[in-house]
Design a protein around this motif. Structure first.
Motif, PDB file in Angstrom:
ATOM      1  N   ASN A 153      -2.608   8.551   8.454  1.00 53.45           N
ATOM      2  CA  ASN A 153      -2.939   7.167   8.141  1.00 53.45           C
ATOM      3  C   ASN A 153      -3.541   6.405   9.313  1.00 53.45           C
ATOM      4  O   ASN A 153      -3.567   5.179   9.331  1.00 53.45           O
ATOM      5  CB  ASN A 153      -1.696   6.439   7.623  1.00 53.45           C
ATOM      6  CG  ASN A 153      -1.313   6.885   6.226  1.00 53.45           C
ATOM      7  OD1 ASN A 153      -1.770   6.340   5.237  1.00 53.45           O
ATOM      8  ND2 ASN A 153      -0.456   7.906   6.141  1.00 53.45           N
ATOM      9  N   SER A 161       4.818   1.725   7.681  1.00 59.72           N
ATOM     10  CA  SER A 161       3.508   1.089   7.810  1.00 59.72           C
ATOM     11  C   SER A 161       3.492  -0.081   8.773  1.00 59.72           C
ATOM     12  O   SER A 161       2.428  -0.477   9.245  1.00 59.72           O
ATOM     13  CB  SER A 161       3.023   0.613   6.427  1.00 59.72           C
ATOM     14  OG  SER A 161       3.937  -0.313   5.874  1.00 59.72           O
ATOM     15  N   TYR A 179       5.969   6.747   5.959  1.00 61.53           N
ATOM     16  CA  TYR A 179       5.730   5.473   5.272  1.00 61.53           C
ATOM     17  C   TYR A 179       6.177   4.267   6.100  1.00 61.53           C
ATOM     18  O   TYR A 179       6.486   3.217   5.546  1.00 61.53           O
ATOM     19  CB  TYR A 179       6.405   5.451   3.887  1.00 61.53           C
ATOM     20  CG  TYR A 179       6.026   6.636   3.040  1.00 61.53           C
ATOM     21  CD1 TYR A 179       4.742   6.769   2.517  1.00 61.53           C
ATOM     22  CD2 TYR A 179       6.946   7.650   2.790  1.00 61.53           C
ATOM     23  CE1 TYR A 179       4.385   7.872   1.762  1.00 61.53           C
ATOM     24  CE2 TYR A 179       6.604   8.757   2.044  1.00 61.53           C
ATOM     25  CZ  TYR A 179       5.325   8.872   1.536  1.00 61.53           C
ATOM     26  OH  TYR A 179       4.980   9.979   0.804  1.00 61.53           O
ATOM     27  N   TYR A 182      -2.699   6.118  12.571  1.00 63.33           N
ATOM     28  CA  TYR A 182      -1.908   5.542  13.655  1.00 63.33           C
ATOM     29  C   TYR A 182      -1.986   6.396  14.922  1.00 63.33           C
ATOM     30  O   TYR A 182      -1.770   5.892  16.018  1.00 63.33           O
ATOM     31  CB  TYR A 182      -0.448   5.402  13.230  1.00 63.33           C
ATOM     32  CG  TYR A 182      -0.199   4.373  12.145  1.00 63.33           C
ATOM     33  CD1 TYR A 182       0.283   3.100  12.453  1.00 63.33           C
ATOM     34  CD2 TYR A 182      -0.417   4.681  10.817  1.00 63.33           C
ATOM     35  CE1 TYR A 182       0.538   2.160  11.462  1.00 63.33           C
ATOM     36  CE2 TYR A 182      -0.178   3.756   9.807  1.00 63.33           C
ATOM     37  CZ  TYR A 182       0.294   2.498  10.131  1.00 63.33           C
ATOM     38  OH  TYR A 182       0.543   1.585   9.153  1.00 63.33           O
ATOM     39  N   LYS A 216       0.809  -1.220   0.000  1.00 61.48           N
ATOM     40  CA  LYS A 216       0.000   0.000   0.000  1.00 61.48           C
ATOM     41  C   LYS A 216       0.841   1.269   0.000  1.00 61.48           C
ATOM     42  O   LYS A 216       0.403   2.304  -0.519  1.00 61.48           O
ATOM     43  CB  LYS A 216      -0.942  -0.017   1.212  1.00 61.48           C
ATOM     44  CG  LYS A 216      -2.002  -1.118   1.156  1.00 61.48           C
ATOM     45  CD  LYS A 216      -2.946  -1.071   2.338  1.00 61.48           C
ATOM     46  CE  LYS A 216      -4.004  -2.158   2.248  1.00 61.48           C
ATOM     47  NZ  LYS A 216      -4.944  -2.130   3.414  1.00 61.48           N
ATOM     48  N   THR A 217       2.044   1.227   0.575  1.00 60.93           N
ATOM     49  CA  THR A 217       2.856   2.452   0.613  1.00 60.93           C
ATOM     50  C   THR A 217       3.365   2.832  -0.771  1.00 60.93           C
ATOM     51  O   THR A 217       3.912   3.927  -0.945  1.00 60.93           O
ATOM     52  CB  THR A 217       4.055   2.286   1.557  1.00 60.93           C
ATOM     53  OG1 THR A 217       4.854   1.182   1.117  1.00 60.93           O
ATOM     54  CG2 THR A 217       3.609   2.074   2.993  1.00 60.93           C
TER      55      THR A 217
END
Length: 329
Positions: free
Chosen positions: A326, A179, A177, A328, A40-41
């Motif tokens: 995102n 993730s 990024y 988090y 996904k990144t």
């Protein structure tokens, strides 16, 4: 940079930043991904994806075909369990498969991403450098030992088989990024004020984008058969936490945690992991690392790879923006 670059491990913290840096420089980028793996990144980027598996030599050869340069980032970086055969298969055998494919395809250059943990650390006043290996590691982690063995396989191939390669060894990277997250677990924990205090050790901290830029530079700069520590600031956890939490706008952990207390928490975590089968937050091995000062000099990379030296605060800001964007934080 008008060439096609083959990248393994392009979806991790370093790989995701590296791919973006390559694209910004005008390179064509082919990223090898495991069959069925979601990356996904890298969604929305103008890259070529090729299915392959480090443990399958033929698939690595097929994926690399037609590429002028190789950047080998992929590795098994887990620290739990501390030992296991998969570490050697991925970090050593997998690296040998990349070496063989690079030689078969006569690539112009290969940049192998190792780890600063492969070298002996020093003090803040006298930091470690690329001259002394830390092998075997005193921490009982197959991750560290096999990363060193993979690095040695690359250097041996340079000397014995004419592989046009060099090695880069990042320290503790922070940025967007992330993730998994990897280093970002520390940022998230501090942001949520979960840390009761700080351990007595420290480490070398580096902005992941600086490391990515140095790696891109290594495609045309640096000396074959050499290693380059990619780092920046040497800071104790006390000092680093103070600077990180200032950026995050949260409370700074004030309690110094004695080594015996930290180690005891790691022993308890390892025991819990063995009983439950779940990955513990702390382990005996990682708390031993947290009690030592892992300080390194990036002088060689700054000098020969023109590596930038961006402040820690910028790295934290970048990571925080991405984590918030995102979900988090």
């Amino acid at each position: 940079m008008n060439q096609k670059v083959f990248v393994t491990g392009g979806d991790g913290l370093l790989g995701s930043n590296l791919v973006r840096e390559l694209l910004a420089r005008g390179a064509q980028v082919r990223v090898m991904v495991q069959p069925g793996r979601q990356v996904k990144t890298l969604d929305g980027l103008d890259i070529e994806r090729a299915e392959g598996d480090l443990l399958d030599p033929q698939s690595v050869r097929r994926a690399m075909e037609g590429c002028a340069s190789v950047i080998h980032v992929a590795a098994l970086t887990n620290v739990w369990p501390s030992r296991g055969p998969l570490y050697h298969r991925v970090n050593v055998d997998g690296t040998r498969n990349v070496i063989d494919a690079a030689l078969d395809h006569q690539v112009q250059r290969m940049v192998h991403v190792g780890s600063a943990a492969s070298f002996q650390y020093g003090s803040i006043r006298h930091p470690g450098d690329e001259t002394r290996l830390n092998h075997p590691s005193p921490y009982g982690l197959d991750y560290i030992d096999t990363k060193t063995q993979g690095q040695l396989a690359v250097l041996n191939a340079v000397q014995q088989r004419g592989l046009p390669a060099l090695v880069v060894n990042p320290t503790f990277m922070i940025g967007a990024y992330d993730s998994k997250p990897s280093s970002g677990e520390m940022i998230i924990g501090l942001a949520k004020e979960r840390a009761p205090g700080y351990s007595p050790g420290g480490k070398n901290w580096v902005y992941v984008r600086d490391a990515a830029q140095a790696i891109c530079n290594a495609l045309t700069m640096g000396r074959l058969g050499e290693c380059y520590i990619l780092g920046h600031e040497n800071l104790s956890y006390k000092d680093a936490f103070a600077r990180i939490t200032k950026v995050l706008g949260v409370r700074t952990p004030k309690i110094p945690l004695p080594r015996p207390v930290v180690i005891a928490a790691g022993i308890a975590g390892s025991a819990q992991g063995l009983i439950t089968g779940k990955t513990p937050v702390l382990t005996y091995n990682t708390t031993r690392i947290a009690c030592d000062g892992h300080y390194f000099s990036p002088a060689k990379a700054v000098r020969e790879l023109a590596m930038p030296q961006t402040p820690l605060e910028t790295a934290v800001e970048d990571a925080m923006r991405w984590f918030k964007g995102n979900g988090y934080l």
